[in-house]
Scaffold this motif. Structure first.
Motif: not given
Length: 224
Positions: A25-33, A35-45
């Motif tokens: 369930f620790t993967g749930l901690l990665m969900i909030p980012p 929804y950020w307005f500007m996606p991070s590099r991790y999110q783009i990849i």
């Protein structure tokens, strides 16, 4: 042997609640980012990976596949991949190495495909039991073989994933336990070997989650 395999059992608990499954369930901690307005590099990849998978699963499902069904397999791929990688960290129980987890994925999926197929496409499902061009004499045998191979599908999916996760971790544990009794040079070689095995396990974590998702998609496409 009991002590050896106890490493892979969810035994540690707090207030009689199995604590080893918390890593799932620790993967749930990665969900909030996300929804950020500007996606991070991790999110783009990650988005690029998911888009590639989505295109591939759509191809496998074909034009008759239901719209949006590829997202089910993408979500499953993501969850299995995350849990496989979590297991590579020390003192974290690999939930995907347990049949409780893998069968929970495979069995309901396969069952839903079968129920849907036999209710909506009964003739198509019967046609799948006899491959095209089979001689009349061999037809009863082919029906038996195809039926058995169909029934064992969820088992093979679950066992493949669990066995691959256990095998690598077991090897790492066995080699790691021999470290204290070794000489300096042998320990150095052991560390290099362990690093190589860890890289191999990282590749296995990706491959096994991909194989599980692709095979589930193929089983789904057979029903339509």
């Amino acid at each position: 042997m009991t002590n050896l395999f106890s490493v892979f059992d969810p035994s540690s608990s707090i207030l009689n609640i199995s604590f080893n499954w918390m890593s799932t369930f620790t993967g749930l901690l990665m969900i909030p980012p996300m929804y950020w307005f500007m996606p991070s590099r991790y999110q783009i990849i990650w988005n690029n990976i998911l888009l590639t998978l989505h295109k591939e699963f759509k191809t496998l499902l074909g034009p008759t596949g239901h719209k949006g069904s590829s997202f089910v397999f993408i979500s499953m791929f993501s969850l299995i991949l995350f849990n496989n990688f979590m297991g590579l960290f020390p003192y974290i129980f690999t939930s995907t190495s347990h049949l409780t987890m893998t069968l929970t994925f495979a069995l309901p999926l396969w069952l839903s495909f079968m129920i849907y197929g036999w209710i909506n496409h009964t003739q198509h499902m019967f046609a799948h039991l006899v491959p095209q061009g089979t001689p009349a004499i061999l037809m009863p045998f082919m029906v038996c073989i195809e039926t058995i191979s169909n029934i064992i599908r969820p088992g093979t999916l679950a066992v493949r994933l669990a066995a691959n996760m256990i095998a690598g971790h077991l090897l790492l544990t066995l080699l790691g336990n021999t470290g204290p009794s070794m000489t300096y040079y042998l320990t150095l070689m052991l560390i290099i070997g362990q690093i190589a095995l860890l890289i191999l396990e990282s590749a296995v974590a990706i491959i096994q989650s991909y194989v599980f998702a692709v095979l589930s998609t193929l089983y789904s496409s057979e029903v339509n």
